[in-house]
Design a protein around this motif. Structure first.
Motif, PDB file in Angstrom:
ATOM      1  N   LEU A   1       0.950  -1.159   0.024  1.00 47.67           N
ATOM      2  CA  LEU A   1       0.011  -0.086   0.022  1.00 47.67           C
ATOM      3  C   LEU A   1       0.881   1.378  -0.033  1.00 47.67           C
ATOM      4  CD1 LEU A   1      -2.807  -0.996   2.577  1.00 47.67           C
ATOM      5  CD2 LEU A   1      -3.072  -0.944  -0.127  1.00 47.67           C
ATOM      6  N   LEU A   2       1.844   1.216   0.804  1.00 48.81           N
ATOM      7  CA  LEU A   2       2.958   2.644   0.816  1.00 48.81           C
ATOM      8  C   LEU A   2       3.457   2.957  -0.397  1.00 48.81           C
ATOM      9  CD1 LEU A   2       4.877   2.075   4.216  1.00 48.81           C
ATOM     10  CD2 LEU A   2       3.119   4.023   3.644  1.00 48.81           C
ATOM     11  N   VAL A   3       3.875   1.667  -1.248  1.00 47.20           N
ATOM     12  CA  VAL A   3       4.552   2.142  -2.640  1.00 47.20           C
ATOM     13  C   VAL A   3       3.500   2.265  -3.611  1.00 47.20           C
ATOM     14  CG1 VAL A   3       5.031  -0.278  -3.089  1.00 47.20           C
ATOM     15  CG2 VAL A   3       6.647   1.409  -3.812  1.00 47.20           C
ATOM     16  N   LEU A   4       2.321   1.563  -3.725  1.00 48.34           N
ATOM     17  CA  LEU A   4       1.430   1.525  -4.764  1.00 48.34           C
ATOM     18  C   LEU A   4       0.406   2.835  -4.825  1.00 48.34           C
ATOM     19  CD1 LEU A   4       0.409  -1.949  -5.789  1.00 48.34           C
ATOM     20  CD2 LEU A   4       2.509  -0.618  -7.016  1.00 48.34           C
ATOM     21  N   LEU A   5       0.367   3.457  -3.450  1.00 50.05           N
ATOM     22  CA  LEU A   5      -0.404   4.605  -3.473  1.00 50.05           C
ATOM     23  C   LEU A   5       0.022   5.829  -3.586  1.00 50.05           C
ATOM     24  CD1 LEU A   5      -2.695   3.210  -0.333  1.00 50.05           C
ATOM     25  CD2 LEU A   5      -3.359   3.600  -2.631  1.00 50.05           C
ATOM     26  N   THR A   6       1.526   5.788  -3.934  1.00 56.92           N
ATOM     27  CA  THR A   6       2.206   7.342  -3.938  1.00 56.92           C
ATOM     28  C   THR A   6       2.871   7.371  -5.330  1.00 56.92           C
ATOM     29  OG1 THR A   6       3.992   5.836  -2.989  1.00 56.92           O
ATOM     30  CG2 THR A   6       2.640   7.260  -1.434  1.00 56.92           C
ATOM     31  N   PRO A   7       2.240   8.212  -5.950  1.00 55.76           N
ATOM     32  CA  PRO A   7       2.627   8.378  -7.298  1.00 55.76           C
ATOM     33  C   PRO A   7       4.198   8.985  -7.538  1.00 55.76           C
ATOM     34  CG  PRO A   7       1.418  10.346  -6.864  1.00 55.76           C
ATOM     35  CD  PRO A   7       1.059   9.267  -5.731  1.00 55.76           C
ATOM     36  N   CYS A   8       5.039   8.514  -8.230  1.00 53.39           N
ATOM     37  CA  CYS A   8       6.635   9.097  -8.476  1.00 53.39           C
ATOM     38  C   CYS A   8       6.639  10.536  -8.767  1.00 53.39           C
ATOM     39  CB  CYS A   8       7.312   8.024  -9.432  1.00 53.39           C
ATOM     40  SG  CYS A   8       9.012   8.424  -9.587  1.00 53.39           S
ATOM     41  N   VAL A   9       7.451  11.112  -8.368  1.00 46.60           N
ATOM     42  CA  VAL A   9       7.712  12.515  -8.692  1.00 46.60           C
ATOM     43  C   VAL A   9       9.131  12.870  -9.046  1.00 46.60           C
ATOM     44  CG1 VAL A   9       5.875  13.380  -7.158  1.00 46.60           C
ATOM     45  CG2 VAL A   9       8.182  13.247  -6.063  1.00 46.60           C
ATOM     46  N   ASP A  10      10.149  11.693  -9.166  1.00 45.79           N
ATOM     47  CA  ASP A  10      11.609  12.065  -9.348  1.00 45.79           C
ATOM     48  C   ASP A  10      11.851  11.243 -10.781  1.00 45.79           C
ATOM     49  OD1 ASP A  10      11.902   9.159  -8.269  1.00 45.79           O
ATOM     50  OD2 ASP A  10      11.571  10.291  -6.397  1.00 45.79           O
ATOM     51  N   TYR A  11      12.313  10.188 -10.899  1.00 42.74           N
ATOM     52  CA  TYR A  11      12.869   9.892 -11.945  1.00 42.74           C
ATOM     53  C   TYR A  11      12.012   9.289 -13.125  1.00 42.74           C
ATOM     54  CZ  TYR A  11      12.352   4.713 -10.195  1.00 42.74           C
ATOM     55  OH  TYR A  11      11.690   3.537  -9.482  1.00 42.74           O
ATOM     56  N   VAL A  12      10.622   9.246 -12.812  1.00 44.43           N
ATOM     57  CA  VAL A  12       9.620   9.391 -13.825  1.00 44.43           C
ATOM     58  C   VAL A  12       9.598  10.505 -14.907  1.00 44.43           C
ATOM     59  CG1 VAL A  12       7.879  10.595 -12.544  1.00 44.43           C
ATOM     60  CG2 VAL A  12       6.769   9.071 -14.211  1.00 44.43           C
ATOM     61  N   ILE A  13      10.089  11.519 -14.551  1.00 38.54           N
ATOM     62  CA  ILE A  13      10.455  12.637 -15.353  1.00 38.54           C
ATOM     63  C   ILE A  13      11.346  12.186 -16.492  1.00 38.54           C
ATOM     64  CG2 ILE A  13      11.293  15.251 -15.489  1.00 38.54           C
ATOM     65  CD1 ILE A  13      10.248  15.300 -12.425  1.00 38.54           C
ATOM     66  N   VAL A  14      12.378  11.383 -15.986  1.00 38.77           N
ATOM     67  CA  VAL A  14      13.553  10.982 -16.731  1.00 38.77           C
ATOM     68  C   VAL A  14      13.039  10.000 -17.801  1.00 38.77           C
ATOM     69  CG1 VAL A  14      15.770  10.296 -16.833  1.00 38.77           C
ATOM     70  CG2 VAL A  14      15.208  11.519 -14.879  1.00 38.77           C
ATOM     71  N   PHE A  15      12.117   9.039 -17.272  1.00 32.51           N
ATOM     72  CA  PHE A  15      11.626   7.893 -18.162  1.00 32.51           C
ATOM     73  C   PHE A  15      10.464   8.555 -19.165  1.00 32.51           C
ATOM     74  CE2 PHE A  15      13.239   4.809 -14.897  1.00 32.51           C
ATOM     75  CZ  PHE A  15      14.130   4.422 -15.898  1.00 32.51           C
ATOM     76  N   THR A  16      10.050   9.582 -18.755  1.00 26.92           N
ATOM     77  CA  THR A  16       8.813  10.059 -19.433  1.00 26.92           C
ATOM     78  C   THR A  16       9.514  10.852 -20.719  1.00 26.92           C
ATOM     79  OG1 THR A  16       7.187  10.428 -17.722  1.00 26.92           O
ATOM     80  CG2 THR A  16       6.845  11.712 -19.760  1.00 26.92           C
ATOM     81  N   GLY A  17      10.848  11.539 -20.396  1.00 24.38           N
ATOM     82  CA  GLY A  17      11.441  12.220 -21.389  1.00 24.38           C
ATOM     83  C   GLY A  17      11.887  11.213 -22.438  1.00 24.38           C
ATOM     84  N   LEU A  18      12.425  10.176 -22.014  1.00 25.25           N
ATOM     85  CA  LEU A  18      13.078   9.155 -23.051  1.00 25.25           C
ATOM     86  C   LEU A  18      11.862   8.442 -23.812  1.00 25.25           C
ATOM     87  CD1 LEU A  18      15.549   7.306 -20.382  1.00 25.25           C
ATOM     88  CD2 LEU A  18      16.154   8.997 -22.068  1.00 25.25           C
ATOM     89  N   ALA A  19      10.684   8.651 -23.555  1.00 28.80           N
ATOM     90  CA  ALA A  19       9.579   7.900 -24.332  1.00 28.80           C
ATOM     91  C   ALA A  19       8.952   9.201 -25.121  1.00 28.80           C
ATOM     92  CB  ALA A  19       8.509   7.245 -23.530  1.00 28.80           C
ATOM     93  N   GLY A  20       9.486  10.172 -25.147  1.00 27.75           N
ATOM     94  CA  GLY A  20       8.843  11.360 -25.768  1.00 27.75           C
ATOM     95  C   GLY A  20       7.401  11.843 -25.139  1.00 27.75           C
ATOM     96  N   GLY A  21       7.418  11.899 -23.919  1.00 32.02           N
ATOM     97  CA  GLY A  21       6.365  12.286 -23.119  1.00 32.02           C
ATOM     98  C   GLY A  21       6.629  13.594 -22.722  1.00 32.02           C
ATOM     99  N   ALA A  22       5.590  14.299 -22.184  1.00 28.92           N
ATOM    100  CA  ALA A  22       5.807  15.800 -21.869  1.00 28.92           C
ATOM    101  C   ALA A  22       6.451  15.812 -20.297  1.00 28.92           C
ATOM    102  CB  ALA A  22       4.256  16.350 -21.701  1.00 28.92           C
ATOM    103  N   LYS A  23       7.613  15.708 -20.383  1.00 34.75           N
ATOM    104  CA  LYS A  23       8.296  15.844 -19.122  1.00 34.75           C
ATOM    105  C   LYS A  23       8.120  17.046 -18.280  1.00 34.75           C
ATOM    106  CE  LYS A  23      12.924  16.791 -20.836  1.00 34.75           C
ATOM    107  NZ  LYS A  23      14.225  16.295 -21.215  1.00 34.75           N
TER     108      LYS A  23
END
Length: 323
Positions: A104-126
């Motif tokens: 619950l601790l881990v799945l209920l909390t959205p990422c705010v750090d390296y998600v930005i990096v991976f989103t940019g690598l996939a052509g997302g709106a980082k």
């Protein structure tokens, strides 16, 4: 140097998988490195985010913060849809309170750090995710106690210390963002500033590799020792990542977001705040000793999933061809 940087960017997926393998080998062969490497996670991740923030013009962040429709979709996905999915998945480990709390601790909390990096690598709106990071952090700080109260019971609220959220926000968002802003300012006025900015952005692939290696090597030994008990969580984490792909795609298309923002929604929904909630899990009483290892297990599953997502999400959410 530019040739090496270009080669690294072309082969980054293979390099990231190699970094994960190196982390596994180092962590299992030399378990004594786990503690010092664990202490290095925050500095290394801070450097990675500093380099990431450098690649986002601050004028874009301002525009992204005014993107109300994107922010609304992000909040609905992470704080309305995800909790429903997590509640259903968590019932498979509800018999073990330590595992349940870790999941619950881990799945209920959205990422705010390296998600930005991976989103940019996939052509997302980082830049959109970067602008949303403070809102997502505040939302999970406020709502996590409520979700735990609903899913587990009021007895857990008293033993969860939310102070690490504030520490992570300062060290992984505010500090790297301020440093990136100062560097951008210097780069617009001095040759040294431009050189520093170029060097930091050129180091993105090595920094991501270093982050993956450090995280995996610091955690794999502990997971290995308790693997039989933790095996039940692995299918849940895999299922969560798989489920969040169609959820993010449908949410983005329902809100008529463009391709880049839809990809960002997919990544935000699937990527969790494991490195931030790990200190929360470690601060729990000894009776919940499996909880931090359940969080770490999610990190290892997610890192592999994100390497796959970088290639998969652009295919699932392709650039629309004009007729």
């Amino acid at each position: 140097m530019s040739v090496i940087v270009a080669w690294g960017e072309r082969h980054q997926i293979v390099l990231y998988l190699a970094a994960i393998v190196i982390g596994v080998v180092v962590g299992l062969r030399a378990p004594a490195v786990a503690h010092p490497l664990e202490l290095a996670i925050t500095p290394v991740l801070g450097l990675l985010l500093y380099a990431t923030f450098l690649g986002v013009p601050f004028s874009s962040i301002g525009r992204a913060f005014r993107d109300v429709r994107f922010l609304a979709v992000l909040l609905v996905v992470n704080f309305v849809i995800v909790p429903v999915i997590v509640f259903g998945l968590s019932r498979f480990v509800a018999h073990d309170q330590a595992l349940l709390i870790g999941v619950l601790l881990v799945l209920l909390t959205p990422c705010v750090d390296y998600v930005i990096v991976f989103t940019g690598l996939a052509g997302g709106a980082k830049e959109r995710l970067l602008a949303a990071a403070p809102i997502l952090m505040l939302g999970q700080m406020l709502l996590l106690p409520l979700y735990l109260w609903l899913f587990v019971g009021p007895e857990l609220i008293d033993v969860v210390d939310l102070a690490p959220f504030l520490d992570a926000f300062l060290l992984l968002i505010v500090l790297p963002l301020a440093a990136a802003g100062l560097t951008q300012y210097a780069a617009s006025r001095t040759r040294a500033g431009r050189a520093l900015s170029d060097a930091a952005q050129s180091a993105m692939v090595p920094l991501m590799m270093l982050t993956l290696t450090v995280v995996v090597a610091s955690q794999i030994s502990g997971v290995g020792r308790q693997l039989p008990a933790l095996l039940a969580t692995i299918p849940l984490y895999v299922a969560f990542a798989v489920i969040m792909i169609p959820v993010g795609v449908v949410a983005g298309r329902t809100a008529r977001l463009d391709v880049a923002r839809t990809r960002a929604v997919v990544f935000s929904g699937a990527t969790r705040n494991s490195l931030v909630v790990l200190p929360l899990a470690l601060a729990l009483p000894a009776t919940f000793a499996l909880a931090p290892l359940a969080v770490v297990t999610q990190t290892l599953v997610e890192l592999i999933a994100m390497v796959v997502f970088v290639r998969l999400v652009p295919r699932v959410v392709p650039v629309r061809q004009r007729p």
